[in-house]
Each structure stands twice: as C-alpha cells, then as structure tokens.
Design an enzyme around this catalytic site. Structure first.
Site, short mmCIF file in Angstrom:
data_model
loop_
_atom_site.label_atom_id
_atom_site.label_comp_id
_atom_site.label_asym_id
_atom_site.label_seq_id
_atom_site.Cartn_x
_atom_site.Cartn_y
_atom_site.Cartn_z
N GLY A 89 -0.96 8.70 -9.04
CA GLY A 89 -1.17 9.13 -7.67
C GLY A 89 -2.09 8.24 -6.88
CD GLU A 182 -0.73 16.05 -5.46
OE1 GLU A 182 -1.44 15.09 -5.80
OE2 GLU A 182 -0.42 16.29 -4.27
CG ASP A 205 -8.45 7.77 1.66
OD1 ASP A 205 -7.23 8.02 1.60
OD2 ASP A 205 -9.33 8.56 1.29
O1 LIG Z 1 -0.23 9.72 -3.34
P1 LIG Z 1 -0.06 11.08 -3.98
O2 LIG Z 1 0.38 10.97 -5.40
O3 LIG Z 1 0.85 11.98 -3.17
O4 LIG Z 1 -1.52 11.77 -4.00
C1 LIG Z 1 -2.37 12.00 -2.91
O5 LIG Z 1 -1.81 11.72 -1.64
C2 LIG Z 1 -1.44 12.93 -0.95
C3 LIG Z 1 -2.27 13.07 0.29
O6 LIG Z 1 -2.13 11.97 1.12
C4 LIG Z 1 -1.72 14.06 -1.94
O7 LIG Z 1 -0.55 14.35 -2.63
C5 LIG Z 1 -2.79 13.45 -2.81
O8 LIG Z 1 -2.97 14.03 -4.07
O1 LIG Z 2 -5.92 13.91 -1.44
C1 LIG Z 2 -6.25 12.80 -1.04
C2 LIG Z 2 -5.53 11.64 -1.35
C3 LIG Z 2 -5.93 10.44 -0.87
N1 LIG Z 2 -7.01 10.39 -0.10
C4 LIG Z 2 -7.70 11.49 0.21
O2 LIG Z 2 -8.69 11.41 0.93
N2 LIG Z 2 -7.31 12.68 -0.27
#
Ligand SMILES: O=P(O)(O)O[C@H]1O[C@H](CO)[C@@H](O)[C@H]1O
Ligand SMILES: O=c1cc[nH]c(=O)[nH]1
Length: 240
Positions: A89, A182, A205
């Site tokens: 992720g 998640e 980020d």
């Molecule tokens: O890039 P993924 O795997 O989706 O994970 C992160 O990005 C999403 C939020 O932008 C949320 O699902 C967070 O858990």
């Molecule tokens: O859940 C998330 C995923 C990426 N960046 C965030 O700040 N939050």
C-alpha cells in the site's frame, strides 16, 4: 462464488498481494509477474490477477480504500482459499527520519477505526503482523539495495480527512511510524480466518504538524517508491 470476487476456489493463488488501488494491482501484475498471468476479478473495478513470480503461484487483488471495503475483499479471499495476504500500500509518514518513497513494514496496526474493532468484538485488540513474514521482509531488506525501510507500529485510520489533526501528532509522539487505512482490518481478518498477514507501504506523503502542512509525493517518486517496496513485496509473498 463470493459476491464481490467473482471467482472460484483455485482461481487465486494461496499467496495474495493486496494494494488498495486497481491501477497499482495491474501495474504489479504487468511489471513483476511472469508472462501469462490472467485476470480473475473485475467486479466494481476491484481488479484481481493470478500468475506466477519466479515460477511460484501469486495473485494480486485490489482492496479499495478503507477497512469496510478491504474487509470484504480479505474475507472473500479467505473463502477462496487464500493463506497469506501481503498488503502493498501507501501511507502518510509520521516519523522524523522518514522521507517520501521510503518503505514501512507494519509490526502492528492500531485500529483508530470502528470496523476492525466491530469485527473482532474486542476494543483493546492489537492487530499484529505474522512475525515470520516480518522477519523475512527484514532479511530481504538487508540483502537488497532498496532505499530506507522503517519497521514498527502504524495506525489504521477510518478517515483520510481527519478533522482532529492533533491525533496524528499524538500517534507520532507514541512512536507510530505512519498512517493508512487497511492494515488493521487485514491483521484482524487474517487472525480470525487463519491467514498470515503483513503490511508493506510506500510513504506517499509526509504528515505535517498542522492541517494543510502535508506534502504529497510526485508521480515519479511514487513509482520509484512502489518499485522499491516491490523489491521485497513479491519475495515475501512467495517465501517459505
Ligand atoms: O494506496 P493504498 O493501498 O490505497 O493505501 C492508502 O491510500 C488510500 C488513501 O489515499 C488508502 O487506501 C490508504 O490506506
Ligand atoms: O491513509 C493514508 C494514505 C496515504 N497518506 C495518508 O496521509 N493517509
């Protein structure tokens, strides 16, 4: 056949990579799987693919964003015979020594989200990774030449747009490395359904101290970060 993953037992490999984003799922299959992989799900755009990595069976399945969506996918993967889930992720970085594109390995994922607690029926639950997968990921990290890797606790939030920004500063002060949406659900479903689980994430980020201070990664650095994470992602998933 489950309701959201329209597949039969045998269509997925026992080991499944779990990104949130369907575009990342397709990129992973196209870039890292051996030639000849097949698409096994497309319902709601939650793309899933099964193939092999260095000859070993491996699937990749989109989870969508947030624990309610991901929880459906993790449960249905268990129904379809999955034995190991490896989240690949993205996350928001909290730690001071962290840069965008670094990789995070989540030992635990604090559930700042109702869904994993509702599922486990235990408010005090500490959703935890499978330690043998943490060890293998750490070993592969030392072996490879990938960028910086951080191993420790993270936070799974039920909200991306958190109105109480001070919370992130508190999680950081309590030693948590990153926030995402998640991993806690994956660790809970894994524990309940007998699946091994590990969450790996690219820092997409850096969370600033105040609302609006967050800095987002460039597309180029994001690709570099995901490619770095995937140096260990497929290997951990098929290990053992
Ligand atoms: O890039 P993924 O795997 O989706 O994970 C992160 O990005 C999403 C939020 O932008 C949320 O699902 C967070 O858990
Ligand atoms: O859940 C998330 C995923 C990426 N960046 C965030 O700040 N939050």
């Amino acid at each position: 056949m489950p309701i959201h993953l329209r597949a039969e037992p045998g269509d997925y490999a026992p080991n499944v990579l779990c990104p949130g984003d369907p575009v990342r799922a397709q990129y992973i299959a196209e870039t890292f799987f051996d030639p000849g992989f097949k698409q096994v799900n497309e319902v709601r755009g939650m793309l899933g693919f099964t193939g092999t990595f260095e000859g070993k069976p491996l699937s990749v399945q989109t989870t969508g964003m947030g624990a309610p969506s991901a929880g459906i996918v993790f449960d249905e993967l268990a129904q379809l015979g999955a034995k190991r889930l490896v989240r690949v992720g993205t996350c928001g970085g909290l730690a001071d020594d962290m840069s965008m594109g670094d990789t995070v390995i989540a030992l635990t994922a604090a559930a700042d989200d109702h869904a994993p607690r509702q599922l486990s029926q235990m408010d005090g639950i500490v959703p935890t990774a499978t330690f043998s997968l943490v060890e293998e990921a750490a070993r592969l990290t030392r072996e490879g030449s990938m960028g910086k890797v951080h191993i420790g606790p993270i936070v799974t939030s039920g909200l991306f747009y958190e109105p109480n920004w001070e919370k992130f500063n508190t999680w950081k002060a309590l030693g948590h490395l990153a926030v995402e949406m998640e991993a806690a659900m994956m660790y809970v479903v894994g524990a309940m359904k007998g699946m091994e689980a590990l969450a790996l994430m690219t820092v997409s980020d850096m969370i600033g101290e105040g609302d609006g201070d967050t800095v987002r990664i460039s597309d180029e650095d994001m690709k570099r970060g995901v490619d770095q994470m995937m140096e260990i992602g497929c290997r951990v998933a098929v290990s053992g």
